[in-house]
Design a protein around this motif. Structure first.
Motif, PDB file in Angstrom:
ATOM      1  N   SER A   1       0.849  -1.195   0.108  1.00  0.00           N
ATOM      2  CA  SER A   1      -0.013  -0.094  -0.017  1.00  0.00           C
ATOM      3  C   SER A   1       0.811   1.234  -0.023  1.00  0.00           C
ATOM      4  O   SER A   1       1.980   1.402   0.626  1.00  0.00           O
ATOM      5  CB  SER A   1      -0.835   0.025   1.164  1.00  0.00           C
TER       6      SER A   1
ATOM      7  N   THR B   1      -5.174   6.579  -0.765  1.00  0.00           N
ATOM      8  CA  THR B   1      -4.312   5.465  -0.662  1.00  0.00           C
ATOM      9  C   THR B   1      -4.514   4.445  -1.668  1.00  0.00           C
ATOM     10  O   THR B   1      -5.664   4.305  -2.011  1.00  0.00           O
ATOM     11  CB  THR B   1      -4.406   4.939   0.795  1.00  0.00           C
TER      12      THR B   1
ATOM     13  N   GLU C   1      -3.787   0.401  -2.722  1.00  0.00           N
ATOM     14  CA  GLU C   1      -3.308  -0.909  -2.616  1.00  0.00           C
ATOM     15  C   GLU C   1      -3.324  -1.826  -3.602  1.00  0.00           C
ATOM     16  O   GLU C   1      -4.349  -1.895  -4.191  1.00  0.00           O
ATOM     17  CB  GLU C   1      -4.015  -1.265  -1.262  1.00  0.00           C
TER      18      GLU C   1
END
Length: 240
Positions: free
Chosen positions: A200, A208, A210
């Protein structure tokens, strides 16, 4: 006598293994999540999930050929210092993992799935963290007559080891066991075993991404057929 017992046991094990059938699948799992803090440690999560799978009749290396699943989830999450508790009512629209001709005659299914999860977080050092999660899913299926009257329960238990590279980057490995439980336990009480290796990156406090690879071992209701799903994953998280 002992030799005969051992020989018979080995023969039975070999026979069962010979009868078992494993099917390999290749898939892509994506998840888009919006998170909004509403009060102190409480937040609301809105998620959309979309998955595709390969068509074994044409190519095993094209994981986008056929639909696999889409899901809509709206959840309430409480984040404590070492404990995260979440409640997610969800709708799933799923398809069979296609491995043989008869699978194409199986209809897609709608499912209402509320689930409750609790996750414990523990820092082993400034760089290493352990996360343990357990929970229960109640699964209500829509049948061919458009009635929502087929139900099952499923327990989930996940362990994860996370290494914090720096403030923006993490790598982790996790294993999650899924076990069918009451009500209405099917013939395959074992459901799935998911092993996941992920990475991530925090682009900012508000965004974010991931990515990772998951091996998902599933047992079919025949008890001698297993689906081995290899999926690439991409999760996009926006914090408002």
């Amino acid at each position: 006598m002992r030799f005969k017992i051992i020989l018979c046991t080995l023969w039975v094990c070999a026979y069962c293994c010979a009868q078992a059938q494993n099917y390999n699948h290749y898939a892509i799992w994506t998840r888009f999540a919006l998170q909004k803090k509403i009060y102190k440690n409480f937040e609301v999560n809105l998620e959309y999930q979309y998955r595709r799978q390969n068509d074994y009749r044409e190519s095993s290396i094209n994981p986008t050929a056929l639909p696999l699943m889409e899901a809509y989830r709206l959840g309430l999450v409480h984040r404590g210092q070492n404990l995260v508790v979440s409640l997610f009512p969800s709708f799933f629209h799923s398809y069979q993992l296609y491995a043989k001709t008869s699978d194409f005659s199986k209809k897609d299914r709608w499912e209402f799935r509320p689930f409750l999860m609790a996750e414990w977080l523990h820092s082993l050092s400034p760089k290493w963290m352990v996360r343990l999660r357990g929970g229960y899913e109640y699964r209500l299926f829509k049948n061919d007559g458009d009635a929502w009257n087929e139900s099952q329960g499923r327990a989930r238990l996940r362990g994860q080891l996370r290494y914090i590279l720096n403030s923006k980057n993490n790598v982790f490995i996790s294993e999650e066991l899924l076990q069918n439980v009451s009500p209405n336990i099917p013939a395959n009480s074992f459901s799935q075993n998911q092993v996941y290796l992920g990475y991530s990156h925090n682009f900012s406090p508000h965004f974010t991404v991931e990515t990772g690879y998951m091996w998902n071992h599933r047992q079919r209701s025949s008890l001698i057929e297993f689906d081995e799903e290899h999926s690439l994953q991409a999760h996009f998280i926006v914090r408002l």
